[in-house]
Write a protein that holds these residues in place. Structure first.
Motif, PDB file in Angstrom:
ATOM      1  N   SER A  27      19.704 116.970-146.982  1.00 53.56           N
ATOM      2  CA  SER A  27      19.679 117.048-145.530  1.00 53.56           C
ATOM      3  C   SER A  27      20.137 115.726-144.918  1.00 53.56           C
ATOM      4  N   PRO A  28      20.673 115.756-143.696  1.00 55.79           N
ATOM      5  CA  PRO A  28      21.071 114.513-143.028  1.00 55.79           C
ATOM      6  C   PRO A  28      19.917 113.526-142.934  1.00 55.79           C
ATOM      7  N   VAL A  43      18.076 130.978-136.845  1.00 54.34           N
ATOM      8  CA  VAL A  43      19.448 131.322-137.222  1.00 54.34           C
ATOM      9  C   VAL A  43      19.474 132.506-138.180  1.00 54.34           C
ATOM     10  N   LEU A  44      18.551 132.533-139.124  1.00 53.65           N
ATOM     11  CA  LEU A  44      18.516 133.648-140.074  1.00 53.65           C
ATOM     12  C   LEU A  44      18.227 134.969-139.370  1.00 53.65           C
ATOM     13  N   LEU A 252      25.855 121.033-131.757  1.00 54.13           N
ATOM     14  CA  LEU A 252      25.293 122.319-132.143  1.00 54.13           C
ATOM     15  C   LEU A 252      25.948 122.840-133.413  1.00 54.13           C
ATOM     16  N   THR A 253      25.108 123.294-134.323  1.00 51.30           N
ATOM     17  CA  THR A 253      25.577 123.778-135.613  1.00 51.30           C
ATOM     18  C   THR A 253      24.497 124.676-136.198  1.00 51.30           C
ATOM     19  N   HIS A 254      24.680 125.089-137.444  1.00 55.66           N
ATOM     20  CA  HIS A 254      23.597 125.697-138.210  1.00 55.66           C
ATOM     21  C   HIS A 254      23.087 124.644-139.174  1.00 55.66           C
ATOM     22  N   PRO A 255      21.766 124.476-139.307  1.00 56.70           N
ATOM     23  CA  PRO A 255      21.230 123.443-140.202  1.00 56.70           C
ATOM     24  C   PRO A 255      21.683 123.671-141.636  1.00 56.70           C
ATOM     25  N   GLN A 260      23.442 126.673-146.659  1.00 57.12           N
ATOM     26  CA  GLN A 260      23.335 126.833-148.111  1.00 57.12           C
ATOM     27  C   GLN A 260      22.820 128.224-148.473  1.00 57.12           C
ATOM     28  N   ALA A 261      21.849 128.716-147.704  1.00 52.55           N
ATOM     29  CA  ALA A 261      21.238 130.016-148.009  1.00 52.55           C
ATOM     30  C   ALA A 261      22.194 131.175-147.756  1.00 52.55           C
ATOM     31  N   THR A 262      23.126 131.006-146.799  1.00 48.64           N
ATOM     32  CA  THR A 262      24.012 132.111-146.437  1.00 48.64           C
ATOM     33  C   THR A 262      25.409 131.978-146.991  1.00 48.64           C
ATOM     34  N   SER A 263      25.678 130.885-147.732  1.00 46.26           N
ATOM     35  CA  SER A 263      27.015 130.691-148.287  1.00 46.26           C
ATOM     36  C   SER A 263      27.221 131.660-149.450  1.00 46.26           C
TER      37      SER A 263
END
Length: 264
Positions: A27-28, A43-44, A252-255, A260-263
């Motif tokens: 994570s950043p 997001v999910l 704005l983005t997706h964390p 990683q979970a949706t790739s």
């Protein structure tokens, strides 16, 4: 950037919101945190959510209001979480009435921008030998925060009344920040205030064996040397652990965990 997202969540604050204690090099800034975990669930459930996290560890309230509110408004948020003032409460002197009047003005600006706003009361440090001395200040801060929430029709996450966090198993070894388990539990608490469904499972804490007085004294001395001493030293020098750090998610983005979970 904001036009890509129907819903826009922007998190503001200090180390609490940045995620310090929930360490993960993927994570950043090497931290995940409750705000990232909340954003991941949003997001999910609905990919039209975008997320920005402008929080930086060590920031005091006036820094948060001066550096982060305008930046947040530029992102046209529909949801803002903000926790500011904890680092001020730990200073030798503080005018809580003046400081919370400025907080009130900042919240008014966020609400005028159209965002739903979620605030936090301060944690009850009754069990901390060091930080327990600021308990009275935090109680006054909390009452002023409650007035702000009522005045601006905001939402409140009542950290003070969450007795689960009196269990040291939810805290990092520095005794100042929540561990991953604490951030996970806090994410659930925030999602409950938002009335948002989630799939987070709070880990069960392992039982901690009782320590002898001598062992506890040795642990306390080690903690003071490795964490309390450096923390005090930075404050005496006017430095912060976040001075050289970038903002985690300035746009704005997706964390990253959701990506990683949706790739594929």
């Amino acid at each position: 950037m904001s036009s890509r997202y129907t819903h826009r969540y922007v998190a503001l604050g200090d180390s609490f919101t940045e995620g310090v204690g929930d360490w993960d090099q993927r994570s950043p800034n090497g931290v995940r945190g409750w705000a990232d975990r909340v954003a991941e669930q949003l997001v999910l459930a609905d990919p039209s959510w975008g997320y920005a996290n402008l929080a930086i560890r060590g920031r005091k309230m006036r820094q948060i209001l001066g550096e982060q509110v305008d930046a947040a408004l530029a992102l046209q948020p529909t949801l803002v979480t903000i926790y500011a003032g904890a680092n001020d409460i730990l200073r030798p002197s503080i005018d809580l009435d003046e400081l919370l009047a400025e907080y009130d003005a900042g919240i008014a600006r966020l609400r005028a921008g159209g965002a739903a706003v979620v605030l936090f009361t301060g944690f009850d440090s009754v069990k901390s030998a060091v930080f327990g001395k600021t308990r009275g200040r935090t109680a006054i801060y909390n009452e002023l925060v409650r007035e702000i929430v009522d005045r601006h029709d905001a939402e409140l996450v009542d950290y003070w009344r969450m007795r689960e966090f009196q269990n040291w198993g939810y805290w990092d070894v520095d005794r100042m920040h929540m561990a991953a388990s604490g951030h996970t539990l806090m994410a659930v608490k925030v999602l409950e205030v938002l009335k948002s469904a989630h799939s987070i499972e709070v880990p069960e804490l392992e039982a901690r064996p009782a320590l002898s007085r001598l062992t506890q004294l040795r642990k306390d001395a080690l903690w003071a040397r490795e964490y309390l001493g450096p923390w005090v030293g930075r404050r005496l020098r006017g430095q912060s652990s976040g001075d050289a750090l970038p903002v985690k998610y300035p746009e704005l983005t997706h964390p990253v965990w959701t990506r990683q979970a949706t790739s594929p």
